[in-house]
Scaffold this active site. Structure first.
Site, PDB file in Angstrom:
ATOM      1  N   LYS A   1       2.432  -6.305  -0.880  1.00  0.00           N
ATOM      2  CA  LYS A   1       2.691  -4.871  -0.960  1.00  0.00           C
ATOM      3  C   LYS A   1       1.840  -4.224   0.124  1.00  0.00           C
ATOM      4  CE  LYS A   1       1.577  -0.712  -3.387  1.00  0.00           C
ATOM      5  NZ  LYS A   1       1.237   0.055  -4.572  1.00  0.00           N
TER       6      LYS A   1
ATOM      7  N   GLY B   1       3.068   7.717  -8.545  1.00  0.00           N
ATOM      8  CA  GLY B   1       3.288   9.106  -8.927  1.00  0.00           C
ATOM      9  C   GLY B   1       3.959   9.331 -10.264  1.00  0.00           C
TER      10      GLY B   1
END
Lengths: 274, 66
Positions: free
Chosen positions: A115, A204
Site C-alpha cells: 500500500k 476517512g
C-alpha cells in the site's frame, strides 16, 4: 392466496441466495470487500475480535524500526495467519523513503503487495500525488503490486492505472478523520470514467453509513482502520462495517431508483374506495 | 567502531558481518529486513556482508498501521 405465499417464499429465497459479485484484486479473489488496518487498537484481543467480526481477508501493517532496547514484540504473531498482510509505506514524505520502505517490506515478508502512501503534509496527512506517481512508477517497474493512496482526482487515478497499478485508492476524507465521503461527485466521476478500474476507498470513513455511501457510489472495496479501532466496541463496529460494505455493494449492483422531487404512490390509486 | 543503527549512534566491535551485528544487537531475525547504507541486504547475504565504520543500518519489522 397460496400463489402469493409461493411468490413471497420465492422472493425470500432469491434474497438469501443473491450475493454481491466476487472482489478480484490483482488476480486474487477476496471473499470480502472490506480491508482493515491494525493500528490504534487498545490491545491485541480487541484487534483480533474486530478482525474476525469484519470478515476482512486482508489487513494492513506498518513498517517500523525495530527498537534497540530489546523490548521487541512480534506484532505479526497476533494476526490471523489466513489473512493476507498488506504492508504500507505510512509515514513516508518523499519518493525515496516510500520506495526504500516498500523494498524493506518485500524483503521481510516476501510479498510484492504494497500500500503506497506518500504523505505531503503532517497536519492533514493528505497525499503528495506527484511523488506518489513517481514512487508508483519505480515500484511497478520493480515488480511490486502497488495499491496507491491518493487524493480523489480522476486524472491522477488515470495516470496511476497507466503506470500499472492494479487498483487506485482515493481517500474519502483525511486519514483518521471519520468525516465520511467528502466529495461524492469525484468518486462518482471516477467510477463512471474508469468503469474497469478497481477503486478502493481508503481513509476517512467514520460509520457504516459512510461505508455504504462509498460502496453505493461504486467503490469496489473500502480500506479503513480508525473507525473500527477507535470505537469503544471495535468488534461490534467491525460487524457493522462488514454489513454496510455488503449492503452498499448490493445496492450498487442492483441499481438505485430515480430520485424525484414529488411523491409517487406505491399503492394503486385507481380502485380505492370512495 | 561507530555506526548508526536505526538513527542511533552505536559503538560495536570492529570487523562484524551483518549477521554478527544482528546477533550482537540481539535483534529478531524472522520477518525483519535490513538496509545497509540505503540498500536492502537480503537475509542470505548477511553473513558475507561486512559492517564498516560510519555505516548506516536500518533494521525494520512490522507494527500496527492503517
Amino acid at each position: 392466496m397460496s400463489g402469493d405465499a409461493v411468490a413471497v417464499f420465492a422472493g425470500r429465497k432469491m434474497a438469501e441466495s443473491s450475493n454481491e459479485k466476487k472482489f478480484v484484486l490483482a488476480g486474487k479473489e477476496f471473499g470480502s470487500r472490506l480491508i482493515i488496518g491494525t493500528g490504534k487498537y487498545r490491545n491485541y484481543e480487541e484487534m483480533k475480535a474486530a478482525h474476525k467480526a469484519s470478515g476482512a481477508e486482508m489487513v494492513t501493517v506498518a513498517v517500523n524500526r525495530v527498537p534497540l532496547d530489546g523490548k521487541v514484540e512480534s506484532f505479526l504473531d497476533h494476526l490471523d495467519p489466513s489473512m493476507q498482510i498488506l504492508p504500507n509505506t505510512a509515514g513516508c514524505y518523499d519518493t525515496d523513503h516510500a520506495v526504500r520502505t516498500a523494498r524493506l517490506a518485500r524483503e521481510a515478508l516476501g510479498t510484492e503487495w504494497i500500500k503506497l502512501e506518500v504523505i505531503g503534509d503532517a497536519t492533514t496527512l493528505l497525499p503528495d500525488n506527484e511523488q506518489t506517481l513517481e514512487a508508483a512508477k519505480v515500484l511497478v517497474d520493480e515488480g511490486f503490486i502497488v495499491l496507491p493512496y491518493f487524493s480523489d482526482d480522476l486524472i491522477v487515478a488515470r495516470k496511476l492505472l497507466e503506470i500499472g497499478c492494479p487498483a487506485v485508492m482515493p481517500l474519502a476524507a483525511p486519514i483518521g478523520s471519520g468525516m465520511g465521503v467528502q466529495n461524492p461527485s469525484n468518486l462518482r466521476i471516477m467510477r463512471e470514467q474508469l468503469p474497469d478500474a478497481v477503486i478502493i476507498v481508503d481513509a476517512g470513513v467514520g460509520v457504516p453509513s459512510d461505508a455504504a455511501v462509498a460502496m453505493e457510489l461504486g467503490a469496489d472495496a473500502i480500506l479503513m482502520n480508525t473507525a473500527i479501532a477507535e470505537s469503544p466496541d471495535p468488534a461490534k463496529m467491525a460487524e457493522g462495517m462488514n454489513l454496510a460494505v455488503r449492503a452498499g455493494r448490493l445496492a450498487y449492483e442492483a441499481g438505485r431508483m430515480p430520485k424525484r422531487l414529488y411523491a409517487s404512490a406505491s399503492s394503486p390509486i385507481e380502485g380505492a374506495i370512495k | 567502531m561507530n555506526i548508526v543503527v536505526n538513527g542511533e549512534l552505536k559503538e560495536v566491535p570492529a570487523g562484524l558481518s551483518l549477521q554478527r551485528l544482528m546477533d550482537h544487537l540481539e535483534m529478531p531475525t524472522e520477518r525483519v529486513a535490513v538496509e545497509l547504507n540505503l540498500d536492502v541486504v537480503p537475509k542470505a547475504k548477511w553473513p558475507e556482508v561486512d559492517v564498516k565504520e560510519e555505516d548506516k543500518v536500518e533494521i525494520i519489522h512490522f507494527v500496527g498501521g492503517g
